[in-house]
Write a protein that holds these residues in place. Structure first.
Motif, PDB file in Angstrom:
ATOM      1  N   ARG A   1     -25.702  27.792 -11.307  1.00 28.01           N
ATOM      2  CA  ARG A   1     -26.303  28.315 -11.832  1.00 28.01           C
ATOM      3  C   ARG A   1     -28.301  26.950 -11.985  1.00 28.01           C
ATOM      4  O   ARG A   1     -27.579  25.336 -11.646  1.00 28.01           O
ATOM      5  CB  ARG A   1     -26.825  28.296 -13.553  1.00 28.01           C
ATOM      6  N   THR A   2     -29.108  26.807 -10.900  1.00 22.84           N
ATOM      7  CA  THR A   2     -30.071  25.778 -11.447  1.00 22.84           C
ATOM      8  C   THR A   2     -30.650  25.423 -12.263  1.00 22.84           C
ATOM      9  O   THR A   2     -30.708  24.218 -12.553  1.00 22.84           O
ATOM     10  CB  THR A   2     -31.397  26.362 -10.465  1.00 22.84           C
ATOM     11  N   THR A   3     -30.203  25.917 -13.556  1.00 25.82           N
ATOM     12  CA  THR A   3     -30.442  25.639 -15.067  1.00 25.82           C
ATOM     13  C   THR A   3     -29.473  26.185 -16.443  1.00 25.82           C
ATOM     14  O   THR A   3     -29.356  26.813 -15.545  1.00 25.82           O
ATOM     15  CB  THR A   3     -31.664  25.174 -15.238  1.00 25.82           C
ATOM     16  N   LEU A   4     -29.631  25.717 -17.014  1.00 25.63           N
ATOM     17  CA  LEU A   4     -28.669  26.140 -18.001  1.00 25.63           C
ATOM     18  C   LEU A   4     -29.133  25.653 -19.087  1.00 25.63           C
ATOM     19  O   LEU A   4     -31.188  24.878 -19.399  1.00 25.63           O
ATOM     20  CB  LEU A   4     -27.471  25.480 -18.731  1.00 25.63           C
ATOM     21  N   THR A   5     -29.345  25.644 -19.953  1.00 24.89           N
ATOM     22  CA  THR A   5     -29.867  25.832 -21.741  1.00 24.89           C
ATOM     23  C   THR A   5     -28.942  25.241 -22.402  1.00 24.89           C
ATOM     24  O   THR A   5     -27.700  25.333 -22.120  1.00 24.89           O
ATOM     25  CB  THR A   5     -30.555  26.928 -22.279  1.00 24.89           C
ATOM     26  N   LEU A   6     -28.963  24.804 -23.773  1.00 27.57           N
ATOM     27  CA  LEU A   6     -28.327  23.974 -24.804  1.00 27.57           C
ATOM     28  C   LEU A   6     -27.478  24.529 -25.322  1.00 27.57           C
ATOM     29  O   LEU A   6     -26.091  24.501 -25.673  1.00 27.57           O
ATOM     30  CB  LEU A   6     -29.156  23.325 -26.081  1.00 27.57           C
TER      31      LEU A   6
ATOM     32  N   GLY B   1     -34.127  13.980 -18.144  1.00 29.53           N
ATOM     33  CA  GLY B   1     -33.492  14.100 -18.940  1.00 29.53           C
ATOM     34  C   GLY B   1     -32.685  14.409 -19.384  1.00 29.53           C
ATOM     35  O   GLY B   1     -31.780  13.429 -18.333  1.00 29.53           O
ATOM     36  N   GLN B   2     -31.656  15.800 -19.639  1.00 28.97           N
ATOM     37  CA  GLN B   2     -30.475  15.234 -19.573  1.00 28.97           C
ATOM     38  C   GLN B   2     -29.749  17.076 -18.669  1.00 28.97           C
ATOM     39  O   GLN B   2     -30.191  17.925 -18.050  1.00 28.97           O
ATOM     40  CB  GLN B   2     -29.871  16.096 -20.956  1.00 28.97           C
ATOM     41  N   ILE B   3     -28.298  16.444 -17.979  1.00 28.01           N
ATOM     42  CA  ILE B   3     -27.222  17.205 -17.749  1.00 28.01           C
ATOM     43  C   ILE B   3     -26.829  18.133 -18.286  1.00 28.01           C
ATOM     44  O   ILE B   3     -25.556  17.226 -19.405  1.00 28.01           O
ATOM     45  CB  ILE B   3     -26.792  16.819 -15.606  1.00 28.01           C
ATOM     46  N   ALA B   4     -26.116  19.348 -17.690  1.00 23.99           N
ATOM     47  CA  ALA B   4     -24.633  19.452 -18.522  1.00 23.99           C
ATOM     48  C   ALA B   4     -24.035  18.987 -17.053  1.00 23.99           C
ATOM     49  O   ALA B   4     -24.056  19.370 -16.115  1.00 23.99           O
ATOM     50  CB  ALA B   4     -23.846  20.997 -18.909  1.00 23.99           C
ATOM     51  N   ILE B   5     -22.679  19.033 -17.463  1.00 23.32           N
ATOM     52  CA  ILE B   5     -21.486  18.075 -16.356  1.00 23.32           C
ATOM     53  C   ILE B   5     -20.240  19.370 -16.403  1.00 23.32           C
ATOM     54  O   ILE B   5     -19.529  19.969 -17.640  1.00 23.32           O
ATOM     55  CB  ILE B   5     -21.328  16.759 -16.727  1.00 23.32           C
TER      56      ILE B   5
ATOM     57  N   ALA C   1     -23.505  18.687 -11.664  1.00 22.75           N
ATOM     58  CA  ALA C   1     -24.526  18.480 -12.498  1.00 22.75           C
ATOM     59  C   ALA C   1     -25.483  19.271 -12.953  1.00 22.75           C
ATOM     60  O   ALA C   1     -25.843  20.007 -11.227  1.00 22.75           O
ATOM     61  CB  ALA C   1     -24.871  16.990 -12.703  1.00 22.75           C
ATOM     62  N   VAL C   2     -26.287  20.363 -13.627  1.00 19.51           N
ATOM     63  CA  VAL C   2     -26.432  21.481 -13.879  1.00 19.51           C
ATOM     64  C   VAL C   2     -27.785  20.784 -15.125  1.00 19.51           C
ATOM     65  O   VAL C   2     -27.467  20.789 -15.609  1.00 19.51           O
ATOM     66  CB  VAL C   2     -26.196  22.531 -14.190  1.00 19.51           C
ATOM     67  N   PRO C   3     -29.143  20.835 -14.219  1.00 20.44           N
ATOM     68  CA  PRO C   3     -30.142  20.602 -15.789  1.00 20.44           C
ATOM     69  C   PRO C   3     -30.227  21.476 -16.858  1.00 20.44           C
ATOM     70  O   PRO C   3     -29.717  22.145 -16.327  1.00 20.44           O
ATOM     71  CB  PRO C   3     -31.337  20.514 -14.643  1.00 20.44           C
ATOM     72  N   LEU C   4     -30.662  21.016 -18.298  1.00 20.21           N
ATOM     73  CA  LEU C   4     -30.884  21.369 -19.201  1.00 20.21           C
ATOM     74  C   LEU C   4     -32.110  21.442 -19.230  1.00 20.21           C
ATOM     75  O   LEU C   4     -32.851  20.660 -20.074  1.00 20.21           O
ATOM     76  CB  LEU C   4     -30.186  20.425 -20.568  1.00 20.21           C
ATOM     77  N   SER C   5     -32.928  22.898 -19.521  1.00 18.65           N
ATOM     78  CA  SER C   5     -34.466  22.857 -19.112  1.00 18.65           C
ATOM     79  C   SER C   5     -34.522  22.438 -20.555  1.00 18.65           C
ATOM     80  O   SER C   5     -36.072  22.492 -20.878  1.00 18.65           O
ATOM     81  CB  SER C   5     -34.092  24.491 -18.906  1.00 18.65           C
TER      82      SER C   5
ATOM     83  N   THR D   1     -16.590  20.490 -21.026  1.00 21.78           N
ATOM     84  CA  THR D   1     -17.832  20.091 -21.233  1.00 21.78           C
ATOM     85  C   THR D   1     -18.463  19.173 -21.398  1.00 21.78           C
ATOM     86  O   THR D   1     -18.261  18.808 -22.328  1.00 21.78           O
ATOM     87  CB  THR D   1     -19.034  21.378 -20.388  1.00 21.78           C
ATOM     88  N   ALA D   2     -19.769  18.408 -21.321  1.00 22.42           N
ATOM     89  CA  ALA D   2     -20.420  17.374 -21.687  1.00 22.42           C
ATOM     90  C   ALA D   2     -21.400  17.313 -21.260  1.00 22.42           C
ATOM     91  O   ALA D   2     -22.034  18.046 -20.497  1.00 22.42           O
ATOM     92  CB  ALA D   2     -19.036  16.065 -21.131  1.00 22.42           C
ATOM     93  N   VAL D   3     -22.567  16.950 -22.068  1.00 20.15           N
ATOM     94  CA  VAL D   3     -23.882  17.069 -22.285  1.00 20.15           C
ATOM     95  C   VAL D   3     -24.213  15.219 -22.115  1.00 20.15           C
ATOM     96  O   VAL D   3     -23.822  14.754 -23.265  1.00 20.15           O
ATOM     97  CB  VAL D   3     -24.811  17.156 -22.986  1.00 20.15           C
ATOM     98  N   PHE D   4     -24.442  14.815 -20.672  1.00 16.44           N
ATOM     99  CA  PHE D   4     -25.324  13.014 -20.941  1.00 16.44           C
ATOM    100  C   PHE D   4     -26.433  13.786 -20.072  1.00 16.44           C
ATOM    101  O   PHE D   4     -27.020  14.159 -20.027  1.00 16.44           O
ATOM    102  CB  PHE D   4     -24.592  13.006 -19.093  1.00 16.44           C
ATOM    103  N   PRO D   5     -27.412  12.032 -20.336  1.00 19.17           N
ATOM    104  CA  PRO D   5     -28.483  11.831 -19.474  1.00 19.17           C
ATOM    105  C   PRO D   5     -28.468  11.800 -17.556  1.00 19.17           C
ATOM    106  O   PRO D   5     -27.071  11.911 -17.330  1.00 19.17           O
ATOM    107  CB  PRO D   5     -28.649  10.460 -19.767  1.00 19.17           C
TER     108      PRO D   5
END
Length: 299
Positions: free
Chosen positions: A199-204, A185-189, A265-269, A248-252
């Motif tokens: 937050r436990t999860t975020l969206t794009l 999956g991907q995460i927001a850093i 690091a927060v998972p992207l749902s 901020t950035a989005v990464f695996p």
């Protein structure tokens, strides 16, 4: 002229030399004969004659010349793209042949494979792959070549690398053979002190519209996409700017391995999964590479 003579004439016209392609490519990139001659380390008159001879050989006009300067014709644009590919192929053949030749000399080094990967790639996956392959009989020496974002394809095409870890949907696998080795999956850093870090999860949509924390911008095809975020040149710069609360950035998900204490690091749902591939040129016949691919598929 008989049939055999006609065939010979066609064959001569259809054969181009790498020197001609290199001359044309530089002129097409500079669109100025004087600058191109300086870049090639030669005088302008012989360069102009070489381009004219090239146009006679292919039978079409490649460059329009007038008082305002030089511009490519449609045929010239086609030859520029083909010339770059051909010159890359020649360079790649030279580099790979030299690497293979070292192993043929008595007492010379063993076969060497160059593996390209972006700096933020999965350290755990890479270590598992290298350890498993090193345990194989007759394993080649692996040279790890770190590279910038989306540079793996260029390194494979010009022969600086034999194989690469590439990531879809970020990298294109066009023209390469590949094997899938990891899906994640991907995460927001984010900066650890930012409110969204709790937050436990975020969206794009969440991470693309943070007024005080614009997304970092990586170069694509030689230029940066538009946007308010900072232009990023390497991973260290990115890590520092995130820690300072500037981006901020989005990464695996595997990017967690290089995070600082100042990062969260927060998972992207809703982000698509990232698939890591081991990729190599489709025409490769390297036995050492085949062994590495076999090891990767068994992990």
């Amino acid at each position: 002229m008989d049939t055999s003579e006609t065939g010979a004439a066609v064959e001569i016209r259809d054969t181009l030399e790498t020197r001609e392609l290199r001359y044309f490519t530089v002129v097409a990139e500079e669109l100025h004969f004087g600058r191109a001659a300086e870049r090639l380390g030669m005088a302008q008159p012989p360069l102009s004659r070489a381009i004219q001879q090239l146009e006679r050989r292919v039978g079409v006009t490649l460059l329009q010349r007038n008082r305002r300067g030089v511009r490519l014709t449609g045929a010239g644009e086609v030859l520029l793209a083909e010339s770059r590919a051909a010159l890359d192929a020649v360079s790649a053949a030279t580099r790979r042949t030299r690497r293979a030749g070292g192993a043929d000399r008595p007492g010379g080094p063993r076969t060497r494979l160059v593996l390209a990967l972006k700096a933020a790639g999965s350290h755990e996956l890479l270590q598992r792959l290298l350890d498993a392959y090193a345990a194989e009989p007759d394993a080649a020496e692996i040279e790890v070549l770190p590279c910038g974002m989306c540079e793996q394809a260029e390194l494979l095409r010009d022969g600086r690398a034999d194989v690469a870890l590439m990531h879809t949907p970020f990298n294109s696998l066009a023209g390469f053979d590949s094997e899938e080795v990891l899906t994640e999956g991907q995460i927001a850093i984010l900066p650890a002190r930012h409110p969204l870090a709790a937050r436990t999860t975020l969206t794009l949509a969440d991470v693309s519209d943070i007024p005080d924390l614009p997304l970092a911008r990586w170069p694509r095809h030689g230029s940066y996409p538009p946007g308010p975020g900072p232009e990023i040149h390497d991973q260290t710069q990115l890590a520092q700017l995130i820690a300072l609360g500037r981006t901020t950035a989005v990464f695996p998900d595997s990017a967690r391995a290089w995070l600082w204490a100042e990062h969260a690091a927060v998972p992207l749902s809703d982000a698509p999964p990232v698939v890591t591939h081991l990729a190599w040129p489709a025409h490769s016949r390297s036995l050492a590479l085949a062994g590495l691919v076999r090891t990767a598929t068994q992990l």
